[in-house]
Design a protein around this motif. Structure first.
Motif, PDB file in Angstrom:
ATOM      1  N   THR A  28       0.855  -1.183   0.000  1.00 38.07           N
ATOM      2  CA  THR A  28       0.000   0.000   0.000  1.00 38.07           C
ATOM      3  C   THR A  28       0.888   1.228   0.000  1.00 38.07           C
ATOM      4  OG1 THR A  28      -0.129  -0.105   2.410  1.00 38.07           O
ATOM      5  CG2 THR A  28      -1.965  -1.070   1.184  1.00 38.07           C
ATOM      6  N   SER A  29       0.330   2.358  -0.434  1.00 40.26           N
ATOM      7  CA  SER A  29       1.100   3.597  -0.519  1.00 40.26           C
ATOM      8  C   SER A  29       0.804   4.504   0.662  1.00 40.26           C
ATOM      9  CB  SER A  29       0.760   4.356  -1.807  1.00 40.26           C
ATOM     10  OG  SER A  29       1.159   3.624  -2.924  1.00 40.26           O
ATOM     11  N   ARG A  89       0.608   8.137   2.525  1.00 40.14           N
ATOM     12  CA  ARG A  89       0.295   9.516   2.145  1.00 40.14           C
ATOM     13  C   ARG A  89       1.195  10.495   2.849  1.00 40.14           C
ATOM     14  NH1 ARG A  89      -5.822   9.864   3.477  1.00 40.14           N
ATOM     15  NH2 ARG A  89      -5.299   8.124   4.795  1.00 40.14           N
ATOM     16  N   ASP A 136       1.972  14.059  -1.815  1.00 40.58           N
ATOM     17  CA  ASP A 136       1.186  12.883  -1.476  1.00 40.58           C
ATOM     18  C   ASP A 136      -0.295  13.214  -1.399  1.00 40.58           C
ATOM     19  OD1 ASP A 136       3.256  11.100  -1.422  1.00 40.58           O
ATOM     20  OD2 ASP A 136       3.561  11.198   0.739  1.00 40.58           O
ATOM     21  N   ARG A 191      -1.720  13.362  -4.957  1.00 42.52           N
ATOM     22  CA  ARG A 191      -1.890  12.019  -5.506  1.00 42.52           C
ATOM     23  C   ARG A 191      -3.127  11.358  -4.910  1.00 42.52           C
ATOM     24  NH1 ARG A 191       3.834   9.301  -4.792  1.00 42.52           N
ATOM     25  NH2 ARG A 191       3.806  10.783  -3.115  1.00 42.52           N
ATOM     26  N   SER A 248      -4.343   3.201   1.246  1.00 44.11           N
ATOM     27  CA  SER A 248      -3.289   4.126   1.641  1.00 44.11           C
ATOM     28  C   SER A 248      -3.372   4.387   3.133  1.00 44.11           C
ATOM     29  CB  SER A 248      -3.388   5.422   0.845  1.00 44.11           C
ATOM     30  OG  SER A 248      -4.577   6.085   1.148  1.00 44.11           O
ATOM     31  N   ARG A 267       9.814   5.580   3.681  1.00 45.70           N
ATOM     32  CA  ARG A 267       8.431   5.330   3.275  1.00 45.70           C
ATOM     33  C   ARG A 267       8.416   5.047   1.775  1.00 45.70           C
ATOM     34  NH1 ARG A 267       8.057   9.584   7.125  1.00 45.70           N
ATOM     35  NH2 ARG A 267       6.818   8.929   8.900  1.00 45.70           N
ATOM     36  N   PRO A 268       8.898   3.875   1.384  1.00 42.86           N
ATOM     37  CA  PRO A 268       8.977   3.571  -0.048  1.00 42.86           C
ATOM     38  C   PRO A 268       7.593   3.394  -0.675  1.00 42.86           C
ATOM     39  CG  PRO A 268       9.556   1.648   1.238  1.00 42.86           C
ATOM     40  CD  PRO A 268       9.391   2.782   2.209  1.00 42.86           C
ATOM     41  N   ALA A 269       7.524   3.624  -1.973  1.00 47.61           N
ATOM     42  CA  ALA A 269       6.273   3.492  -2.717  1.00 47.61           C
ATOM     43  C   ALA A 269       5.839   2.036  -2.794  1.00 47.61           C
ATOM     44  CB  ALA A 269       6.462   4.053  -4.130  1.00 47.61           C
ATOM     45  N   ALA A 270       4.534   1.840  -2.953  1.00 45.19           N
ATOM     46  CA  ALA A 270       4.001   0.483  -3.099  1.00 45.19           C
ATOM     47  C   ALA A 270       4.665  -0.204  -4.284  1.00 45.19           C
ATOM     48  CB  ALA A 270       2.489   0.529  -3.307  1.00 45.19           C
ATOM     49  N   SER A 307       7.739  -1.194  -4.521  1.00 41.67           N
ATOM     50  CA  SER A 307       9.202  -1.107  -4.470  1.00 41.67           C
ATOM     51  C   SER A 307       9.694  -2.060  -3.383  1.00 41.67           C
ATOM     52  CB  SER A 307       9.649   0.331  -4.188  1.00 41.67           C
ATOM     53  OG  SER A 307       9.151   0.756  -2.940  1.00 41.67           O
ATOM     54  N   ARG A 320      -1.595   0.023   6.489  1.00 37.07           N
ATOM     55  CA  ARG A 320      -0.299  -0.199   5.865  1.00 37.07           C
ATOM     56  C   ARG A 320      -0.125  -1.708   5.720  1.00 37.07           C
ATOM     57  NH1 ARG A 320       5.595  -0.123   8.357  1.00 37.07           N
ATOM     58  NH2 ARG A 320       6.795   0.032   6.425  1.00 37.07           N
TER      59      ARG A 320
END
Length: 124
Positions: free
Chosen positions: A13-14, A16, A24, A27, A40, A66-69, A71, A91
């Motif tokens: 999950t991404s 915010r 963020d 997005r 998110s 806080r890496p992107a989903a 990665s 998360r």
């Protein structure tokens, strides 16, 4: 602690970010409210401490990632790290740890596990 261990962490999950993270927030607005709530979160992340730091219960983190989903983060057995609490949302991360198999059979691995505690007495 097995200093030859490897941990792989893949966010599913991404985040915010925290308050005031305009990129963020933009997005999140583009994704739609329902998806925003389901996939998110705010806050969260993985905190890391420098080798000479006293650790998570004593002082603040050296860095919070806080890496992107989708990665991946890879780090070794000597790295002091901890999850950061999520403020809202969910998360979801995939975590896998790998280490070489201890020689000496099951009994030796059990003895090694008994000694695998950090400075606070928690299992590592």
């Amino acid at each position: 602690m097995d200093h030859q261990a490897l941990t792989v962490l893949i966010p599913l999950t991404s985040g915010r970010g925290g308050a005031g993270d305009e990129e963020d927030e933009q997005r999140g607005e583009q994704r739609g409210e329902q998806q925003e709530q389901e996939w998110s979160f705010t806050g969260g992340g993985t905190a890391f401490w420098a080798p000479d730091a006293r650790g998570p219960r004593v002082e603040g983190a050296t860095i919070v990632m806080r890496p992107a989903a989708g990665s991946a983060m890879l780090f070794g057995g000597k790295v002091n790290h901890a999850g950061v609490p999520v403020e809202s949302g969910q998360r979801v991360v995939f975590v896998a740890s790998f280490s070489r198999r201890a020689s000496g059979g099951r009994e030796q691995r059990a003895r090694d596990a008994q000694g695998a505690r950090d400075i606070y007495g928690d299992y590592v």
